[in-house]
Every structure is written in structure tokens, then in C-alpha cells.
Write an enzyme that holds these catalytic residues in place. Structure first.
Site, PDB file in Angstrom:
ATOM      1  CB  CYS A  91      -1.074   0.076   1.278  1.00  0.00           C
ATOM      2  SG  CYS A  91      -2.406   1.289   1.023  1.00  0.00           S
ATOM      3  CG  HIS A 110      -4.003  -3.442   2.194  1.00  0.00           C
ATOM      4  ND1 HIS A 110      -3.090  -3.302   3.240  1.00  0.00           N
ATOM      5  CD2 HIS A 110      -4.751  -2.400   1.860  1.00  0.00           C
ATOM      6  CE1 HIS A 110      -3.187  -2.041   3.504  1.00  0.00           C
ATOM      7  NE2 HIS A 110      -4.015  -1.282   2.626  1.00  0.00           N
ATOM      8  CD  GLU A 155      -2.177  -6.305   4.588  1.00  0.00           C
ATOM      9  OE1 GLU A 155      -2.489  -5.097   5.169  1.00  0.00           O
ATOM     10  OE2 GLU A 155      -1.484  -6.695   3.855  1.00  0.00           O
TER      11      GLU A 155
END
Length: 210
Positions: free
Chosen positions: A81, A190, A192
Site C-alpha cells: 500500500c 493489501h 494480508e
């Protein structure tokens, strides 16, 4: 030596990234110590918030030189990001602010008045969107073209050289969703938060040699 160091400079969703690596069987250390970063085998630079504040915190935390040293040494480096945006020359967020200038290019805001399918598009671009794979670093080895990943951003990076773009996505305009340059892989989305696709990227990064 920490195998994977996640840089804690007060501007990232650090625990989520750490948990992502744990889910795929790898230990990652969250650290605010530049020396740990300098000695790590692999380094992750996450980022949430304004480019200006992130860059200031990196400088005040003493992380700029270790980051540049790790990259110059050819060790695997992952930006996430704003952590991807910081690798570029500068950003126009809240003025004009200099980045790490590892990848020549600029961070720009999504244009006003974007429309798609007859509807106005809101900024920030938030939610799931598809990737169009242009080049395939080892971290993307099993990411399918058209895979869905999770974005939250109002700004996007525009590299000077198209050759570093690993993937694009579309939100009113086509924009750079990931870059790959030598030992650097960085994503605007992202991993994750991107479920199986994102976990695969984290696992492949953890396994990568460069």
C-alpha cells in the site's frame, strides 16, 4: 538474524501482515529497530495513512538508510500500500513530498469525476478488484490473471518506466496495482486482506531468494 522483518514506523497494519505470514507457516518479526531491519534476510514495508507522514516517520525512525541498504544488497523487499508508494520519487498528497526514489515515478490522486457503468466512482477506491498480470515475479507465481484482491487508497503510483509494472487494475482509469524491480515486489493492494490470493503472495515472498 530475523528471517522476515516488518518495519514498525507507526504507520502500518503490522499485526495483520505478521499474522498473514504466520498463517502460511513463516515467522515474521515486527521491529522498530533499524539494526534489525539492516540485518534481516527479507524486509516488509507496510503503510497506512498519508505519504507525507509515513515518509517523515521513516526518516525520524532511522529507517531510510537500512531500507536502501537492504534493497541495494539484493535482499527480497516487499512494499504494501503506502509502503509501495514510498518507493517512488514523490507524491502529491497534501503538497509535493519526496519519497525514497528507488523506483522513478510519481504518486498521483485519482481524478475527480470518474464514472463507470453510468455511475460516479467514489474516492477512496475501497474493496475488491481484479488484477491484470503484466509480469510475474516469484511472489506472483500462482496468482491467476483476473484474481481479486483488496484495495483501500485514494492515490496511485505511476512509474516512469512501464517495464516495472507487474500488475494493473481498473477503477475509472487503469492504474498500477503492483511493481517488480530486481529484488523489489510491491503491491498497492493489501495481501494480508486478500484471503487466499494474498496469503499465496506472502508465502511465495517468504520463500523467495531475491
Amino acid at each position: 538474524m530475523a528471517t522476515i522483518a516488518i518495519i514498525d514506523y507507526g504507520m502500518g497494519n503490522l499485526r495483520s501482515v505478521q499474522k498473514g505470514f504466520e498463517k502460511v507457516g513463516f515467522e515474521a518479526v515486527v521491529t522498530a529497530d533499524p539494526k534489525v531491519v539492516l540485518e534481516a534476510e527479507k524486509v516488509v514495508l507496510p503503510g497506512v495513512g498519508a505519504f507525507r507522514d509515513c515518509m517523515r516517520n521513516l526518516e525520524q525512525g532511522g529507517f531510510v538508510e537500512p531500507i536502501l541498504s537492504v534493497i541495494q544488497d539484493g535482499r527480497p523487499f516487499l512494499g504494501i500500500c503506502v509502503g509501495m508508494q514510498l518507493l517512488f520519487t514523490d507524491s502529491v498528497e497534501f503538497g509535493l513530498y519526496q519519497g525514497l526514489n528507488v523506483i522513478p515515478g510519481h504518486v498521483l490522486r485519482f481524478p475527480e469525476g470518474m464514472r463507470e457503468g453510468g455511475e460516479d466512482l467514489k474516492v477512496p477506491h475501497m474493496g475488491w478488484n481484479q488484477l491484470s498480470i503484466k509480469r510475474r515475479p516469484s511472489a506472483f507465481s500462482d496468482v491467476e490473471d483476473g484474481a481479486n484482491v483488496y484495495f483501500v487508497h485514494s492515490f496511485y503510483a505511476k512509474p516512469d518506466e512501464e517495464g516495472v509494472v507487474a500488475a494493473t487494475s481498473s477503477y475509472g482509469i487503469d492504474f498500477c496495482a503492483a511493481v517488480w524491480k530486481d529484488n523489489i515486489v510491491a503491491t498497492q493492494f493489501h495481501p494480508e486482506k486478500s484471503q487466499a490470493v494474498g496469503l499465496s503472495i506472502l508465502k511465495n515472498f517468504a520463500l523467495s531468494k531475491a
